[in-house]
Write a protein that holds these residues in place. Structure first.
Motif, PDB file in Angstrom:
ATOM      1  N   ARG A  10       0.833  -1.202   0.000  1.00  0.00           N
ATOM      2  CA  ARG A  10       0.000   0.000   0.000  1.00  0.00           C
ATOM      3  C   ARG A  10       0.869   1.253   0.000  1.00  0.00           C
ATOM      4  N   HIS A  11       0.321   2.321  -0.578  1.00  0.00           N
ATOM      5  CA  HIS A  11       0.959   3.632  -0.523  1.00  0.00           C
ATOM      6  C   HIS A  11       0.713   4.260   0.856  1.00  0.00           C
ATOM      7  N   ASP A  12       1.393   5.383   1.108  1.00  0.00           N
ATOM      8  CA  ASP A  12       1.244   6.059   2.403  1.00  0.00           C
ATOM      9  C   ASP A  12      -0.189   6.475   2.683  1.00  0.00           C
ATOM     10  N   ASP A  13      -0.945   6.778   1.634  1.00  0.00           N
ATOM     11  CA  ASP A  13      -2.334   7.201   1.826  1.00  0.00           C
ATOM     12  C   ASP A  13      -3.294   6.025   2.001  1.00  0.00           C
ATOM     13  N   GLY A  14      -2.750   4.798   2.015  1.00  0.00           N
ATOM     14  CA  GLY A  14      -3.576   3.617   2.217  1.00  0.00           C
ATOM     15  C   GLY A  14      -4.079   2.966   0.948  1.00  0.00           C
ATOM     16  N   SER A  15      -3.895   3.612  -0.192  1.00  0.00           N
ATOM     17  CA  SER A  15      -4.361   3.029  -1.451  1.00  0.00           C
ATOM     18  C   SER A  15      -3.455   1.865  -1.847  1.00  0.00           C
ATOM     19  N   PRO A  16      -4.027   0.842  -2.489  1.00  0.00           N
ATOM     20  CA  PRO A  16      -3.239  -0.357  -2.808  1.00  0.00           C
ATOM     21  C   PRO A  16      -2.306  -0.134  -3.995  1.00  0.00           C
ATOM     22  N   PHE A  17      -1.148  -0.812  -3.961  1.00  0.00           N
ATOM     23  CA  PHE A  17      -0.258  -0.800  -5.123  1.00  0.00           C
ATOM     24  C   PHE A  17      -0.977  -1.389  -6.350  1.00  0.00           C
ATOM     25  N   PHE A  18      -1.743  -2.451  -6.113  1.00  0.00           N
ATOM     26  CA  PHE A  18      -2.471  -3.124  -7.194  1.00  0.00           C
ATOM     27  C   PHE A  18      -3.964  -2.818  -7.031  1.00  0.00           C
ATOM     28  N   HIS A  19      -4.435  -1.782  -7.694  1.00  0.00           N
ATOM     29  CA  HIS A  19      -5.843  -1.424  -7.537  1.00  0.00           C
ATOM     30  C   HIS A  19      -6.706  -2.463  -8.254  1.00  0.00           C
ATOM     31  N   PRO A  20      -7.765  -2.961  -7.603  1.00  0.00           N
ATOM     32  CA  PRO A  20      -8.613  -4.005  -8.225  1.00  0.00           C
ATOM     33  C   PRO A  20      -9.224  -3.602  -9.557  1.00  0.00           C
ATOM     34  N   ASP A  21      -9.405  -2.287  -9.797  1.00  0.00           N
ATOM     35  CA  ASP A  21      -9.963  -1.844 -11.073  1.00  0.00           C
ATOM     36  C   ASP A  21      -8.956  -1.990 -12.223  1.00  0.00           C
ATOM     37  N   GLU A  22      -7.673  -2.124 -11.870  1.00  0.00           N
ATOM     38  CA  GLU A  22      -6.634  -2.180 -12.898  1.00  0.00           C
ATOM     39  C   GLU A  22      -5.967  -3.543 -12.977  1.00  0.00           C
ATOM     40  N   GLN A  41      -9.814  -7.774  -1.952  1.00  0.00           N
ATOM     41  CA  GLN A  41      -8.414  -7.347  -2.096  1.00  0.00           C
ATOM     42  C   GLN A  41      -7.742  -8.014  -3.289  1.00  0.00           C
ATOM     43  N   VAL A  42      -8.016  -9.297  -3.511  1.00  0.00           N
ATOM     44  CA  VAL A  42      -7.453 -10.025  -4.646  1.00  0.00           C
ATOM     45  C   VAL A  42      -8.551 -10.843  -5.297  1.00  0.00           C
ATOM     46  N   SER A  43      -8.293 -11.310  -6.525  1.00  0.00           N
ATOM     47  CA  SER A  43      -9.300 -12.083  -7.251  1.00  0.00           C
ATOM     48  C   SER A  43      -9.335 -13.538  -6.808  1.00  0.00           C
ATOM     49  N   ARG A  44      -8.157 -14.113  -6.573  1.00  0.00           N
ATOM     50  CA  ARG A  44      -8.084 -15.523  -6.159  1.00  0.00           C
ATOM     51  C   ARG A  44      -6.793 -15.749  -5.380  1.00  0.00           C
ATOM     52  N   CYS A  45      -6.776 -16.831  -4.630  1.00  0.00           N
ATOM     53  CA  CYS A  45      -5.620 -17.159  -3.797  1.00  0.00           C
ATOM     54  C   CYS A  45      -5.183 -18.596  -4.060  1.00  0.00           C
ATOM     55  N   ILE A  46      -3.870 -18.822  -3.974  1.00  0.00           N
ATOM     56  CA  ILE A  46      -3.312 -20.164  -4.035  1.00  0.00           C
ATOM     57  C   ILE A  46      -2.487 -20.357  -2.766  1.00  0.00           C
ATOM     58  N   PRO A  47      -3.020 -21.103  -1.781  1.00  0.00           N
ATOM     59  CA  PRO A  47      -2.247 -21.308  -0.545  1.00  0.00           C
ATOM     60  C   PRO A  47      -1.089 -22.269  -0.785  1.00  0.00           C
ATOM     61  N   VAL A  48       0.060 -21.981  -0.194  1.00  0.00           N
ATOM     62  CA  VAL A  48       1.234 -22.834  -0.361  1.00  0.00           C
ATOM     63  C   VAL A  48       2.150 -22.646   0.842  1.00  0.00           C
ATOM     64  N   ASP A  49       2.757 -23.723   1.285  1.00  0.00           N
ATOM     65  CA  ASP A  49       3.772 -23.639   2.335  1.00  0.00           C
ATOM     66  C   ASP A  49       5.086 -23.216   1.697  1.00  0.00           C
ATOM     67  N   ILE A  50       5.677 -22.158   2.216  1.00  0.00           N
ATOM     68  CA  ILE A  50       6.926 -21.628   1.668  1.00  0.00           C
ATOM     69  C   ILE A  50       8.051 -21.950   2.633  1.00  0.00           C
ATOM     70  N   HIS A  51       8.991 -22.778   2.209  1.00  0.00           N
ATOM     71  CA  HIS A  51      10.135 -23.168   3.028  1.00  0.00           C
ATOM     72  C   HIS A  51      11.015 -21.940   3.267  1.00  0.00           C
ATOM     73  N   PRO A  52      11.718 -21.885   4.411  1.00  0.00           N
ATOM     74  CA  PRO A  52      12.609 -20.740   4.668  1.00  0.00           C
ATOM     75  C   PRO A  52      13.601 -20.460   3.544  1.00  0.00           C
ATOM     76  N   SER A  53      13.983 -21.490   2.772  1.00  0.00           N
ATOM     77  CA  SER A  53      14.906 -21.273   1.660  1.00  0.00           C
ATOM     78  C   SER A  53      14.193 -20.692   0.442  1.00  0.00           C
ATOM     79  N   GLY A  54      12.855 -20.668   0.475  1.00  0.00           N
ATOM     80  CA  GLY A  54      12.084 -20.221  -0.670  1.00  0.00           C
ATOM     81  C   GLY A  54      11.599 -21.352  -1.543  1.00  0.00           C
TER      82      GLY A  54
END
Length: 397
Positions: A10-22, A41-54
């Motif tokens: 988010r920007h300092d004013d609270g607006s999202p970096f990725f605006h849903p309209d765009e 906030q988002v269109s869809r989610c993919i849950p995944v376990d992320i190892h500390p190494s990435g």
């Protein structure tokens, strides 16, 4: 792809970096971060376990299934390589594995920058500590760390053959690749930049005040921006030289470097992403630009933002501190927290009931603070004031 909460974008004013309209966003993240999303906030989610190494537990094509994408975005160090592999797997534009390795793999980057005339420590890749015997004999003092490590985790400073033999008996903490390198006596710095095609368009130079080897209870890791002077000019020029070796790169860069005992700059490592701790807050204050946003824009085919130089002229210096818990046990809360107009950030990641264990990496802090001041001395004094005013309530176990 993210392993921080989505509200960070988010920007300092609270607006999202990725605006849903765009933007039509698919978020690949840990289930606990997905659980914090608000509707829309988002269109869809993919849950995944992320190892500390990435590393991810499933193949990248299987992860995204039949979804189609225009861009793949990642801003955290551990996800840069998975994001590059995903771009290649699904055939979208953006930085691929070959270039990403030069900003992630500590052996590959040292080979690259050394070949372009940048001074780097003498180094070697090893699979067990004993292989660094000759390097230790040569320098008497070496550093051993994971090639793909982050957050100063599993870093060993070895000061003699007895310590090396002890590390050999102990073994490495993970099966990751490791490297050994010459220990550079001197001072360590981080240089954070917004980069446009290998040219820094905004940069801050900061000096570390504490060791990255261990993170003791009631200790801290701090840094402060350099005041005007020869050291600042030398390191800004070194930063320009290093970034000039990757003319294909645009985004945010985090360069770790030393000034040796003779005041000469030496490369440590370079990350193609925003620095952690309080760096995002202090850079925004000094330059009016978010390193996080600057990292994202080139990944979606856009230019990096322009600095607005917004820091107050009477308090241009900044610094941050990661403050470690005073004792082990169960976190109950804070009995007192500081408040001041010069306090740029105070982040408290623990929640009541969380276990407090011995810190193993730089980010295992009970609080992260960022401050501004007239000069580096005032910044250091204010960081000390912040630490003294944080009173943590912990139940021993």
């Amino acid at each position: 792809m993210s392993h921080v909460g989505y509200d960070a974008y988010r920007h300092d004013d609270g607006s999202p970096f990725f605006h849903p309209d765009e933007f039509d966003i698919t978020l690949v993240a840990r289930p606990r971060d997905i659980a914090q999303l608000t509707p829309g906030q988002v269109s869809r989610c993919i849950p995944v376990d992320i190892h500390p190494s990435g590393e991810l537990p499933v193949s990248l094509p299987a992860l995204v299934g039949d979804f189609e994408f225009d861009w793949v975005v990642a801003t955290q160090e551990r996800l840069l390589l998975p994001a590059a592999r995903l771009r290649e797997a699904i055939g979208v534009g953006g930085m691929g594995t070959e270039h990403t390795l030069l900003l992630r793999d500590k052996v590959a980057m040292k080979r690259h920058f050394s070949a372009h005339g940048i001074r780097v420590p003498e180094f070697m890749e090893i699979s067990e500590p004993v292989q660094a015997t000759e390097l230790l004999d040569k320098f008497g003092h070496i550093v051993i760390k994971p090639v793909l490590g982050s957050s100063s985790m599993n870093v060993h400073i070895v000061r003699g053959q007895n310590e090396l033999r002890s590390l050999q008996r102990q073994g490495f903490a993970s099966p990751d690749r490791y490297e050994a390198e010459e220990f550079i006596a001197g001072r360590q710095f981080h240089i954070d930049s917004v980069v446009n095609n290998g040219v820094p368009v905004a940069a801050s130079v900061s000096q570390y005040l504490d060791s990255h080897e261990k993170f003791p209870l009631n200790g801290q890791v701090r840094s402060h921006t350099l005041d005007d002077g020869p050291d600042l000019e030398v390191l800004l020029e070194f930063n320009r030289a290093v970034l000039g070796c990757i003319p294909w790169f645009s985004g945010a860069a985090h360069l770790e470097a030393f000034l040796d005992d003779h005041g000469r700059p030496v490369f440590c490592e370079l990350g193609g992403r925003p620095g952690g701790a309080g760096i995002e807050s202090t850079f925004r204050y000094r330059h009016g630009v978010s390193l996080l946003f600057a990292s994202i824009l080139p990944q979606v085919g856009r230019d990096v933002p322009v600095s607005s130089n917004q820091a107050r002229m009477d308090q241009p210096a900044t610094g941050w501190s990661m403050i470690y818990p005073p004792t082990l046990g169960r976190f109950r809360g804070f009995e007192a927290l500081p408040q001041a107009d010069w306090l740029l950030q105070l982040t408290t990641p623990y929640r009541p009931g969380d276990p407090i264990r011995k810190p193993r990496q730089a980010k295992d802090a009970v609080a992260v603070a960022a401050v501004c001041g007239r000069d580096s001395r005032e910044v250091v004094d204010r960081l000390a004031e912040v630490k003294s005013e944080i009173i943590v309530s912990i139940t021993p176990e």
